[in-house]
Design an enzyme around this catalytic site. Structure first.
Site: not given
Length: 284
Positions: A82-84, A122
């Site tokens: 969920r935050d690659v 992000t």
């Protein structure tokens, strides 16, 4: 606690290792990870450590494959990162990948199609369908990885407000360039795209794969497993070889039962007034 619960279930050579955490009774809540000395992929592409020509295309291909391997393993273990992003892909001194930062990660039950949750992540990397419909799936990671692939191709940041308003988001810029057959305008000029036919062929194929990952509809994107398979095929067909030997660890051998909470500690020690709990994870 979310990171501890996730990482206590996992072990892969391209995931950062969690060494321990402070006791839940301690005033200071800290996690201790292995130290990765060479910064992030973002640092080397467009940050403090970025130098023209210092990160050749074969190294970038290796970074892409190792990152895809880690994400494919996560998805096989029912975890969505969920935050690659390139700031969460760490590099050791041999430019081997360690994917980090599981603070936003979610366990994904294997009997559901999606998890309904408020979009987090992000700017520049967030899956547009997840952002619009609040439905998180592993294809959200695939979208973010597509942005990472474009960063590796272009050396440009995912968001840059100094660019033209239609190109502030790198994903939008990439889609427009690829659709208009202007890939050469996107590629980092120091990669040899114009002078080396092998580099040109490989970058073109990776760009086409990134384009698939960046489709606005989740169902149109390939799985992370398929992305990894295609990256390895592209690498092999164009004569590149990995610098590191990949060791696959079957997910069912290292993932604990979801019905049982993971053992968060085996032992406790007191260091400088802080009570530490060591986790049952061995450094690879």
């Amino acid at each position: 606690m979310n990171e501890v619960e996730i990482l206590a279930r996992l072990r892969h050579q391209n995931l950062v290792s969690l060494y321990g955490c402070t006791s839940r009774h301690c005033r200071e809540l800290l996690l201790v990870y292995e130290y990765i000395p060479n910064g992030t992929v973002a640092d080397h592409l467009h940050g403090e450590q970025a130098k023209p020509g210092s990160l050749p295309w074969n190294t970038r291909m290796s970074i892409a494959i190792q990152t895809a391997s880690a994400l494919s393993y996560l998805h096989a273990s029912d975890v969505i990162h969920r935050d690659v992003k390139t700031n969460n892909i760490l590099l050791d001194n041999n430019f081997c990948v360690k994917v980090a930062d599981f603070g936003l990660s979610r366990l994904f039950p294997n009997d559901v199609t999606h998890v309904s949750t408020a979009p987090q992540g992000t700017a520049g990397y967030v899956d547009p369908e997840y952002h619009e419909c609040y439905q998180l799936t592993n294809k959200s990671d695939v979208y973010s990885f597509g942005v990472v692939l474009i960063e590796l191709i272009s050396s440009k940041p995912a968001v840059d407000i100094t660019r033209h308003r239609h190109e502030i988001n790198l994903s939008n810029m990439a889609i427009n360039k690829i659709q208009n057959h202007a890939l050469h305008e996107l590629v980092d000029p120091f990669l040899g795209f114009e002078s080396d036919s092998m580099v040109r062929n490989t970058i073109t194929e990776v760009a086409e794969l990134a384009f698939q990952c960046l489709q606005s509809e989740q169902d149109m994107r390939p799985s992370m497993e398929k992305v990894l398979e295609n990256l390895k095929r592209i690498q092999g067909e164009n004569g590149y070889s990995e610098n590191t030997e990949e060791v696959e660890i079957p997910a069912d051998e290292v993932v604990l039962s979801k019905r049982d909470p993971p053992p968060l500690s085996l032992d406790s020690v007191n260091v400088n007034g802080i009570c530490w709990e060591t986790t049952p994870i061995a450094s690879s």
